[in-house]
Scaffold this active site. Structure first.
Site, PDB file in Angstrom:
ATOM      1  CG  PHE A  71      -1.857  -1.052   1.437  1.00  0.00           C
ATOM      2  CD1 PHE A  71      -3.077  -1.018   0.776  1.00  0.00           C
ATOM      3  CD2 PHE A  71      -1.580  -2.137   2.254  1.00  0.00           C
ATOM      4  CE1 PHE A  71      -3.998  -2.039   0.937  1.00  0.00           C
ATOM      5  CE2 PHE A  71      -2.503  -3.159   2.424  1.00  0.00           C
ATOM      6  CZ  PHE A  71      -3.712  -3.120   1.762  1.00  0.00           C
ATOM      7  CB  ALA A  72       4.295   2.009   1.225  1.00  0.00           C
ATOM      8  CB  SER A 115      -4.958   4.253  -8.772  1.00  0.00           C
ATOM      9  OG  SER A 115      -5.811   5.333  -9.018  1.00  0.00           O
ATOM     10  CE1 TYR A 139      -1.449   7.576  -6.506  1.00  0.00           C
ATOM     11  CE2 TYR A 139      -3.454   7.995  -7.748  1.00  0.00           C
ATOM     12  CZ  TYR A 139      -2.773   7.293  -6.772  1.00  0.00           C
ATOM     13  OH  TYR A 139      -3.415   6.308  -6.063  1.00  0.00           O
ATOM     14  CE  LYS A 143      -0.661   4.125  -6.536  1.00  0.00           C
ATOM     15  NZ  LYS A 143      -0.271   3.257  -5.435  1.00  0.00           N
ATOM     16  CG  PHE A 167     -12.952   2.722  -9.656  1.00  0.00           C
ATOM     17  CD1 PHE A 167     -12.204   1.573  -9.947  1.00  0.00           C
ATOM     18  CD2 PHE A 167     -13.397   3.480 -10.719  1.00  0.00           C
ATOM     19  CE1 PHE A 167     -11.928   1.199 -11.269  1.00  0.00           C
ATOM     20  CE2 PHE A 167     -13.133   3.114 -12.041  1.00  0.00           C
ATOM     21  CZ  PHE A 167     -12.401   1.970 -12.297  1.00  0.00           C
ATOM     22  CG  ASN A 168     -13.475   7.774  -5.905  1.00  0.00           C
ATOM     23  OD1 ASN A 168     -12.680   8.694  -5.821  1.00  0.00           O
ATOM     24  ND2 ASN A 168     -14.071   7.454  -7.031  1.00  0.00           N
ATOM     25  NE  ARG A 219     -14.744  11.226 -10.270  1.00  0.00           N
ATOM     26  CZ  ARG A 219     -15.154  11.837 -11.395  1.00  0.00           C
ATOM     27  NH1 ARG A 219     -16.198  11.375 -12.061  1.00  0.00           N
ATOM     28  NH2 ARG A 219     -14.515  12.900 -11.848  1.00  0.00           N
ATOM     29  NE  ARG A 279     -11.697  18.824  -9.095  1.00  0.00           N
ATOM     30  CZ  ARG A 279     -11.653  17.983  -8.069  1.00  0.00           C
ATOM     31  NH1 ARG A 279     -11.014  18.322  -6.975  1.00  0.00           N
ATOM     32  NH2 ARG A 279     -12.218  16.798  -8.136  1.00  0.00           N
ATOM     33  N   GLY A 281      -9.654  18.308 -16.301  1.00  0.00           N
ATOM     34  CA  GLY A 281      -9.177  16.923 -16.149  1.00  0.00           C
ATOM     35  C   GLY A 281     -10.144  16.011 -15.428  1.00  0.00           C
ATOM     36  CG  ASP A 282     -12.694  16.502 -11.888  1.00  0.00           C
ATOM     37  OD1 ASP A 282     -11.855  15.650 -11.548  1.00  0.00           O
ATOM     38  OD2 ASP A 282     -13.207  17.327 -11.103  1.00  0.00           O
TER      39      ASP A 282
HETATM   40  N1  LIG Z   1      -7.653   6.160  -0.853  1.00  0.00           N
HETATM   41  C1  LIG Z   1      -8.058   5.919  -2.104  1.00  0.00           C
HETATM   42  O1  LIG Z   1      -9.208   6.211  -2.486  1.00  0.00           O
HETATM   43  C2  LIG Z   1      -7.111   5.236  -3.069  1.00  0.00           C
HETATM   44  C3  LIG Z   1      -7.534   5.048  -4.412  1.00  0.00           C
HETATM   45  C4  LIG Z   1      -6.665   4.393  -5.296  1.00  0.00           C
HETATM   46  C5  LIG Z   1      -5.433   3.933  -4.864  1.00  0.00           C
HETATM   47  N2  LIG Z   1      -5.030   4.159  -3.571  1.00  0.00           N
HETATM   48  C6  LIG Z   1      -3.713   3.668  -3.149  1.00  0.00           C
HETATM   49  O2  LIG Z   1      -3.840   2.944  -1.948  1.00  0.00           O
HETATM   50  C7  LIG Z   1      -2.651   3.083  -1.154  1.00  0.00           C
HETATM   51  C8  LIG Z   1      -3.013   3.501   0.258  1.00  0.00           C
HETATM   52  O3  LIG Z   1      -3.734   4.722   0.202  1.00  0.00           O
HETATM   53  P1  LIG Z   1      -4.198   5.505   1.507  1.00  0.00           P
HETATM   54  O4  LIG Z   1      -5.402   6.292   1.137  1.00  0.00           O
HETATM   55  O5  LIG Z   1      -4.243   4.576   2.649  1.00  0.00           O
HETATM   56  O6  LIG Z   1      -2.995   6.540   1.679  1.00  0.00           O
HETATM   57  P2  LIG Z   1      -2.121   6.889   2.983  1.00  0.00           P
HETATM   58  O7  LIG Z   1      -1.319   8.092   2.601  1.00  0.00           O
HETATM   59  O8  LIG Z   1      -2.995   6.989   4.175  1.00  0.00           O
HETATM   60  O9  LIG Z   1      -1.193   5.616   3.118  1.00  0.00           O
HETATM   61  C9  LIG Z   1       0.042   5.480   2.443  1.00  0.00           C
HETATM   62  C10 LIG Z   1       1.075   5.056   3.470  1.00  0.00           C
HETATM   63  O10 LIG Z   1       2.336   4.874   2.806  1.00  0.00           O
HETATM   64  C11 LIG Z   1       3.339   5.415   3.672  1.00  0.00           C
HETATM   65  N3  LIG Z   1       4.521   5.746   2.850  1.00  0.00           N
HETATM   66  C12 LIG Z   1       4.630   6.740   1.945  1.00  0.00           C
HETATM   67  N4  LIG Z   1       5.879   6.741   1.436  1.00  0.00           N
HETATM   68  C13 LIG Z   1       6.554   5.721   2.027  1.00  0.00           C
HETATM   69  C14 LIG Z   1       7.879   5.223   1.934  1.00  0.00           C
HETATM   70  N5  LIG Z   1       8.790   5.776   1.113  1.00  0.00           N
HETATM   71  N6  LIG Z   1       8.228   4.169   2.697  1.00  0.00           N
HETATM   72  C15 LIG Z   1       7.346   3.602   3.552  1.00  0.00           C
HETATM   73  N7  LIG Z   1       6.078   4.045   3.702  1.00  0.00           N
HETATM   74  C16 LIG Z   1       5.687   5.090   2.942  1.00  0.00           C
HETATM   75  C17 LIG Z   1       2.693   6.622   4.309  1.00  0.00           C
HETATM   76  O11 LIG Z   1       3.338   7.057   5.509  1.00  0.00           O
HETATM   77  C18 LIG Z   1       1.287   6.102   4.559  1.00  0.00           C
HETATM   78  O12 LIG Z   1       1.148   5.520   5.843  1.00  0.00           O
HETATM   79  C19 LIG Z   1      -1.776   4.089  -1.883  1.00  0.00           C
HETATM   80  O13 LIG Z   1      -0.808   3.388  -2.636  1.00  0.00           O
HETATM   81  C20 LIG Z   1      -2.757   4.804  -2.806  1.00  0.00           C
HETATM   82  O14 LIG Z   1      -2.128   5.309  -3.962  1.00  0.00           O
HETATM   83  C21 LIG Z   1      -5.847   4.799  -2.663  1.00  0.00           C
END
Ligand SMILES: NC(=O)c1ccc[n+]([C@@H]2O[C@H](COP(=O)([O-])OP(=O)(O)OC[C@H]3O[C@@H](n4cnc5c(N)ncnc54)[C@H](O)[C@@H]3O)[C@@H](O)[C@H]2O)c1
Length: 319
Positions: A71-72, A115, A139, A143, A167-168, A219, A279, A281-282
């Site tokens: 997830f990071a 994503s 972004y 991905k 998605f969201n 969405r 906006r 790009g939406d």
């Molecule tokens: N929230 C959404 O709707 C959504 C939609 C599509 C994709 N995503 C993807 O899901 C994942 C989690 O999203 P989220 O909403 O929980 O975001 P979030 O920012 O809460 O979680 C991301 C985590 O990654 C950690 N992180 C960032 N850089 C890092 C690094 N270099 N090393 C270690 N840890 C690191 C952050 O500290 C954070 O805890 C992300 O990859 C995001 O792109 C989220």
């Protein structure tokens, strides 16, 4: 079985950690807390506070793990436009380091948080996984780059990977320690912003003249608990040497006004909102085709918009 959860101190990752522990998995968390929160990680998890970009730390975090939920990363579209290099460094280079260390440690299973941003402006909706990918921001590009790297790793090194294209994501999980809320310093997601809307700072509706039922954007939202259920199914379905891409949404679209109305019901008062211009790009409509999630993962989402709004409100202690 031990799972490494990268980003396990973030919104979605912390939810995964809690549900995995409840289901009897052992968990290691790797997170640098750049946008996550150390206090989201429960004491039953092994917590390595450090960066994906540090190979030594990644190696340590992988010790004893059989699979990785990755997830990071950096996930703000607007920030990615201003800081594209940061997004490539963390999201793409960081994942390369993780994959190299996984190869060295002979760990061959990964589920990646991809994503809907990989698709860009859709040509047809609902969006199938076979749709053209044409991200409209750095972004989404990062991905998509990782998705492509995972395909290559499967072909060259026998990695088994599933990219889940969210998605969201919305809603919240109630753990034994209490709610695990969405806690982003910069909040760009509609449901938290709607719930925090006030007459002084009303949430903005970007575009009221789209060709949709009520003129506002549509969405696809998926509850974070449903999302994690899909990850746990994915862990069990990974095939070595193959990479699958699977959409995760609810397969149903909600307009911005429908979200406002659900949130008004959840809070018991009319939520203030301000009509604004579109906006750039939406797209008007972003909707996932989720048939592959059903056939491949045996997964169907069970929580609707009202549950997402109600759980988010409860996690913010608003209801
Ligand atoms: N929230 C959404 O709707 C959504 C939609 C599509 C994709 N995503 C993807 O899901 C994942 C989690 O999203 P989220 O909403 O929980 O975001 P979030 O920012 O809460 O979680 C991301 C985590 O990654 C950690 N992180 C960032 N850089 C890092 C690094 N270099 N090393 C270690 N840890 C690191 C952050 O500290 C954070 O805890 C992300 O990859 C995001 O792109 C989220």
């Amino acid at each position: 079985m031990r799972i490494l959860v990268t980003g396990g101190a973030g919104y979605i990752g912390a939810t995964a950690v809690d549900i995995l522990l409840t289901q009897g998995f052992d968990v290691t968390v790797l997170d640098d807390c750049s946008t996550g929160h150390a206090d989201s990680v429960p004491s039953q998890a092994r917590f390595i506070e450090g960066s994906l970009l540090d190979a030594h730390t990644v190696r340590e975090a992988l010790t004893g793990a059989s699979a990785v939920l990755h997830f990071a990363g950096k996930s703000l579209v607007g920030e990615s436009v201003v800081k594209p290099d940061l997004y490539h460094e963390v999201n793409v280079h960081g994942t390369r380091i993780l994959l190299e260390e996984m190869r060295t440690a002979a760990i061959q299973r990964i589920v990646f948080s991809s994503s809907a941003a990989t698709y860009g402006e859709p040509v047809t909706t609902p969006i199938l996984e076979s749709a053209a990918t044409s991200p409209t921001n750095p972004y989404g590009e990062t991905k998509l780059a990782v998705d492509n790297i995972l395909t290559q790793e499967g072909q060259l090194h026998g990695l088994g990977a599933i990219s889940l294209r969210y998605f969201n994501v919305a809603g919240a999980h109630k753990s034994q320690r209490g709610w695990l809320p969405e806690r982003h310093d910069t909040e760009t997601h509609l449901i938290p912003n709607v719930l925090r809307s006030t007459p002084d700072k009303p949430v903005k509706i970007f575009g009221t003249d789209w060709s949709t039922v009520d003129g506002t954007c549509i969405r696809d939202y998926v509850h974070v608990v449903d999302l994690i259920d899909a990850h746990i199914s994915a862990l069990q379905k990974i095939q070595l040497g193959s990479h699958e891409v699977i959409n995760l949404g609810s397969g149903r679209g909600y307009s911005v006004r429908e979200v406002l109305s659900a949130a008004s019901s959840a809070l018991g008062h009319q939520i203030p909102a301000q009509d604004s211009s579109r906006r750039s790009g939406d797209p008007a409509v972003l909707l996932a085709d989720i048939k592959k999630a059903s056939t491949y993962l045996g997964w169907t989402p069970t929580r609707d918009l009202l549950a997402m709004v109600t759980d988010t409100a409860a996690s913010f202690q608003l209801s």
